[in-house]
Design a protein around this motif. Structure first.
Motif, PDB file in Angstrom:
ATOM      1  N   MET A 159      10.504 -11.236  -4.773  1.00  0.00           N
ATOM      2  CA  MET A 159       9.651 -10.386  -3.976  1.00  0.00           C
ATOM      3  C   MET A 159      10.356  -9.052  -3.749  1.00  0.00           C
ATOM      4  SD  MET A 159       7.897 -11.375  -0.439  1.00  0.00           S
ATOM      5  CE  MET A 159       7.769 -10.216   0.834  1.00  0.00           C
ATOM      6  N   THR A 160       9.642  -7.976  -3.982  1.00  0.00           N
ATOM      7  CA  THR A 160      10.192  -6.649  -3.813  1.00  0.00           C
ATOM      8  C   THR A 160       9.927  -6.162  -2.399  1.00  0.00           C
ATOM      9  OG1 THR A 160       9.631  -6.215  -6.111  1.00  0.00           O
ATOM     10  CG2 THR A 160      10.175  -4.322  -4.761  1.00  0.00           C
ATOM     11  N   SER A 161      10.924  -5.587  -1.792  1.00  0.00           N
ATOM     12  CA  SER A 161      10.720  -5.048  -0.450  1.00  0.00           C
ATOM     13  C   SER A 161      10.679  -3.527  -0.513  1.00  0.00           C
ATOM     14  CB  SER A 161      11.828  -5.522   0.492  1.00  0.00           C
ATOM     15  OG  SER A 161      13.072  -5.047   0.029  1.00  0.00           O
ATOM     16  N   ILE A 162       9.994  -2.950   0.434  1.00  0.00           N
ATOM     17  CA  ILE A 162       9.876  -1.501   0.501  1.00  0.00           C
ATOM     18  C   ILE A 162      10.863  -1.001   1.550  1.00  0.00           C
ATOM     19  CG2 ILE A 162       8.349   0.416   1.094  1.00  0.00           C
ATOM     20  CD1 ILE A 162       5.998  -1.364   0.250  1.00  0.00           C
ATOM     21  N   LYS A 163      11.678  -0.056   1.155  1.00  0.00           N
ATOM     22  CA  LYS A 163      12.621   0.522   2.099  1.00  0.00           C
ATOM     23  C   LYS A 163      11.891   1.577   2.927  1.00  0.00           C
ATOM     24  CE  LYS A 163      17.026   2.661   2.661  1.00  0.00           C
ATOM     25  NZ  LYS A 163      18.381   2.636   2.272  1.00  0.00           N
ATOM     26  N   ILE A 164      11.919   1.406   4.226  1.00  0.00           N
ATOM     27  CA  ILE A 164      11.243   2.338   5.121  1.00  0.00           C
ATOM     28  C   ILE A 164      12.212   3.479   5.441  1.00  0.00           C
ATOM     29  CG2 ILE A 164      10.146   2.632   7.364  1.00  0.00           C
ATOM     30  CD1 ILE A 164       9.372  -0.337   7.200  1.00  0.00           C
ATOM     31  N   THR A 165      11.715   4.684   5.177  1.00  0.00           N
ATOM     32  CA  THR A 165      12.505   5.889   5.447  1.00  0.00           C
ATOM     33  C   THR A 165      11.688   6.812   6.345  1.00  0.00           C
ATOM     34  OG1 THR A 165      11.619   7.108   3.561  1.00  0.00           O
ATOM     35  CG2 THR A 165      13.561   5.726   3.154  1.00  0.00           C
ATOM     36  N   SER A 166      12.316   7.848   6.801  1.00  0.00           N
ATOM     37  CA  SER A 166      11.590   8.810   7.646  1.00  0.00           C
ATOM     38  C   SER A 166      10.476   9.504   6.857  1.00  0.00           C
ATOM     39  CB  SER A 166      12.549   9.846   8.228  1.00  0.00           C
ATOM     40  OG  SER A 166      13.219  10.538   7.189  1.00  0.00           O
ATOM     41  N   LYS A 167      10.607   9.553   5.538  1.00  0.00           N
ATOM     42  CA  LYS A 167       9.588  10.200   4.710  1.00  0.00           C
ATOM     43  C   LYS A 167       8.354   9.329   4.485  1.00  0.00           C
ATOM     44  CE  LYS A 167      12.586  13.278   2.107  1.00  0.00           C
ATOM     45  NZ  LYS A 167      13.043  13.684   0.788  1.00  0.00           N
ATOM     46  N   ASN A 168       8.548   7.982   4.389  1.00  0.00           N
ATOM     47  CA  ASN A 168       7.406   7.126   4.066  1.00  0.00           C
ATOM     48  C   ASN A 168       6.908   6.290   5.249  1.00  0.00           C
ATOM     49  OD1 ASN A 168       9.231   5.005   4.309  1.00  0.00           O
ATOM     50  ND2 ASN A 168       9.151   4.436   2.154  1.00  0.00           N
ATOM     51  N   ALA A 169       7.558   6.359   6.386  1.00  0.00           N
ATOM     52  CA  ALA A 169       7.204   5.516   7.532  1.00  0.00           C
ATOM     53  C   ALA A 169       5.769   5.752   7.999  1.00  0.00           C
ATOM     54  CB  ALA A 169       8.186   5.729   8.672  1.00  0.00           C
ATOM     55  N   GLU A 170       5.384   7.001   8.094  1.00  0.00           N
ATOM     56  CA  GLU A 170       4.037   7.321   8.581  1.00  0.00           C
ATOM     57  C   GLU A 170       2.965   6.816   7.612  1.00  0.00           C
ATOM     58  OE1 GLU A 170       1.649  11.300   9.807  1.00  0.00           O
ATOM     59  OE2 GLU A 170       3.738  11.175  10.461  1.00  0.00           O
ATOM     60  N   LYS A 171       3.202   6.978   6.323  1.00  0.00           N
ATOM     61  CA  LYS A 171       2.245   6.517   5.308  1.00  0.00           C
ATOM     62  C   LYS A 171       2.137   4.984   5.325  1.00  0.00           C
ATOM     63  CE  LYS A 171       1.061   6.979   0.455  1.00  0.00           C
ATOM     64  NZ  LYS A 171       1.427   7.545  -0.837  1.00  0.00           N
ATOM     65  N   ILE A 172       3.257   4.302   5.453  1.00  0.00           N
ATOM     66  CA  ILE A 172       3.247   2.834   5.513  1.00  0.00           C
ATOM     67  C   ILE A 172       2.481   2.351   6.748  1.00  0.00           C
ATOM     68  CG2 ILE A 172       4.709   0.797   5.843  1.00  0.00           C
ATOM     69  CD1 ILE A 172       6.799   2.228   4.057  1.00  0.00           C
ATOM     70  N   ALA A 173       2.727   2.996   7.883  1.00  0.00           N
ATOM     71  CA  ALA A 173       2.027   2.615   9.119  1.00  0.00           C
ATOM     72  C   ALA A 173       0.522   2.850   8.986  1.00  0.00           C
ATOM     73  CB  ALA A 173       2.592   3.390  10.301  1.00  0.00           C
ATOM     74  N   ALA A 174       0.128   3.977   8.415  1.00  0.00           N
ATOM     75  CA  ALA A 174      -1.294   4.286   8.242  1.00  0.00           C
ATOM     76  C   ALA A 174      -1.964   3.275   7.315  1.00  0.00           C
ATOM     77  CB  ALA A 174      -1.462   5.700   7.698  1.00  0.00           C
TER      78      ALA A 174
END
Length: 112
Positions: free
Chosen positions: A1-16
């Motif tokens: 299973m691949t995990s997504i690393k949450i960064t300050s750049k992608n956090a908002e997009k992941i939350a949305a």
């Protein structure tokens, strides 16, 4: 299973994206539970019966949503939910013809 690393750049997009998914799942379940499927109470103690009932509810909800989107919305027709369900049920009954029933089925019907 691949995990997504949450960064300050992608956090908002992941939350949305997560909120959109939650909204879709929640609205669909609420639609089925509260006014379409009346699934607030168990209709059986049999696990398979409960699963079958819920799967049939999922299928009917999908058909109804397709009808609402691809026919009513595209043709700008407004109808109440009760009328939509009644019309779909009537339409299924009207589409059945003698050609849709096999000869074996017709033979067994005439014997009864």
């Amino acid at each position: 299973m691949t995990s997504i690393k949450i960064t300050s750049k992608n956090a908002e997009k992941i939350a949305a994206t997560g909120r959109k998914r939650w909204k879709i799942e929640n609205e669909g379940f609420n639609r089925q539970k509260n006014w379409q499927g009346d699934i607030t109470h168990a209709c059986s103690w049999n696990d398979n019966a409960l699963k079958n009932h819920y799967l049939m509810l999922q299928i009917s909800d999908m058909i109804k949503q397709l009808y609402e989107w691809f026919y009513l919305k595209r043709n700008e027709i407004k109808k109440s939910q009760k009328n939509i369900s009644s019309e779909l049920l009537a339409s299924f009954g009207q589409q059945l013809t003698r050609e849709d029933i096999s000869q074996n089925d017709m033979h067994s019907i005439s014997e009864n």
